[in-house]
Design a protein around this motif. Structure first.
Motif: not given
Ligand code: ZN
Length: 450
Positions: A205-207, A230-245, A247-255
């Motif tokens: 579904c999403s990160p 298929h997945t949701h990615l980089a939809e909101t800044l909340d999601e970006e913050d979640f990935c940083l906290q 996984f320690g990385m931004r969405t595309v790095d995570y991808l």
């Protein structure tokens, strides 16, 4: 089955660079001839449809949806909130979904899409509460009944609140269950090659709702089975913050870290990318489903469509789920895309033809379909015909522009694989009144005493 159909002398037809004013000839589910002004088919046609009052475009292709959400449209508690609170309020409601609810919701969503000129629809279904193990099977049967093409994705949620995710534990599944069902669905339903009606893709579904492991294992399985991701990615800044906290990385790095940065994947939303990330997505050929209404509704941000395309990213259009749109009207969605992208880039930078191109050729590329999305010889005969005789079009001049600028909302005729699935603005054999009655009852039950 009619052997040959001539859609004769359309008022306007979207065939960039090619004169098709004489019409389109269809045989065996494919387009076999485009006729210049005044030309006649090479061989006689059994069916001739007079299209002098129709604007003809390729069937619209929806690249992102959640059909089940038609049961929670315009629900008061989430009418005016952003993504994360919207989700946490809705998860417990959605957990009540039954197979019959999903059948009704899928029928409503697909019928609404079809009536708005859509011929191929992707759905992202990631909700499998107890008793709903056959969710995708239910959706396949509805798509077949309506005669639409469907790219159904076996979604998943595996990261619950106990492990730092957003969804409650009651709606997450074990990795083994997800992967086994994904394999079963691909082996049972996925059609390959030209003209495929049903395709299956894998869709964690999403990160913030799946584990790193399920992302990685889904990519490996998709490679093995040769299906899309298929997945949701980089939809909101909340999601970006979640990935940083998390996984320690931004969405595309995570991808990239989970093996998804390639041309097998298409991403819903794709809003919060920096320049370097856009270049990397373009080089990889990863596609984006732009969902303008949902992005405005939840105030998520604006997708950088022209820059993504410039970098080589295929961009398609999606209405997104009906709890964040809250309609499934595909031609209206193209208008939304036209306008939000003009707001970003300027009026001269985005034409109506370009916006229609995203929802046709662009969407076909995002879904990996070379046989769809264009009115051209050899392509599948998926067509949408709109009349411009309503009040809202009165006084309009250029027919193709009028479709979007005057706000067309319903097709008069829709053809899928050479078969008429909408005639005179209706779906033959579908009792819409009975459908709305039962679907509405199911919708009320879902939100009762949450
Ligand atoms: Zn979505």
């Amino acid at each position: 089955m009619t052997a040959r159909t001539w859609i004769r002398s359309p008022l306007a037809v979207l065939t960039p660079g090619e004169d098709a004013r004489g019409g389109i000839v269809v045989e065996g589910g494919r387009i076999i001839e485009l006729l210049a002004d005044g030309a006649e088919p090479a061989t006689p046609c059994e069916e001739v449809v007079d299209a002098r009052e129709h604007v003809v475009i390729p069937g619209l292709i929806n690249t992102h949806h959640h059909f089940y959400q038609t049961l929670t449209r315009a629900w008061g508690p989430v009418a005016s909130v952003e993504l994360f609170p919207w989700l946490t309020n809705l998860y417990p409601v959605w957990a009540r979904l039954t197979p019959r609810d999903l059948e009704l919701a899928t029928t409503v969503a697909l019928a609404e899409l079809l009536l708005s000129g859509c011929t191929t629809a992707a759905d992202h279904h990631y909700l499998f509460p107890g008793g709903l193990d056959d969710a995708i099977d239910v959706q396949v049967s509805v798509a077949r009944r309506l005669g639409m093409r469907a790219h159904l994705t076996r979604g998943s949620m595996s990261l619950g609140q106990d492990d730092g995710g957003l969804p409650p534990q009651s709606v997450v599944q074990a990795a083994d269950t997800i992967l086994a069902d994904s394999r079963r669905l691909v082996e049972t339903y996925h059609e390959r090659g030209e003209g495929a009606q049903i395709q299956v893709a894998l869709a964690p579904c999403s990160p913030f709702s799946v584990t790193r492991e399920i992302m990685r294992d889904s990519a490996v399985l998709a490679e093995e089975l040769d299906v899309r991701l298929h997945t949701h990615l980089a939809e909101t800044l909340d999601e970006e913050d979640f990935c940083l906290q998390m996984f320690g990385m931004r969405t595309v790095d995570y991808l990239e870290s989970v093996g998804w940065l390639g041309d097998r994947a298409w991403l819903a939303h794709g809003i919060h990318f920096d320049d370097g990330e856009i270049a990397r997505l373009g080089a990889a050929g990863t596609a984006v489903a732009h969902c303008p209404t949902s992005n405005m509704r939840l105030a998520s941000g604006t997708c950088r469509v022209l820059e993504l395309e410039e970098a080589g990213v295929p961009v398609g259009i999606g209405v997104d789920g009906s709890a964040s749109n809250d309609s499934s009207n595909m031609i209206e969605e193209v208008r939304q895309a036209l306008y939000i992208q003009r707001l970003r880039y300027g009026a001269a930078a985005v034409t109506p033809e370009q916006a229609l191109g995203w929802a046709t050729r662009g969407s076909a590329r995002a879904l990996g379909r070379e046989d769809l999305g264009e009115i051209a010889v050899g392509k599948q005969a998926d067509l949408a015909l709109f009349r411009l005789d309503g009040l809202r079009f009165s006084g309009s001049h250029d027919p193709l522009s009028a479709l979007l600028l005057c706000g067309a909302d319903a097709a008069d005729r829709v053809m899928v694989a050479g078969q008429w699935r909408v005639v005179d603005g209706a779906i033959p054999g579908l009792d819409v009144e009975a459908l709305v009655a039962e679907h509405s009852t199911a919708a009320r039950r879902m939100v009762a005493e949450v």
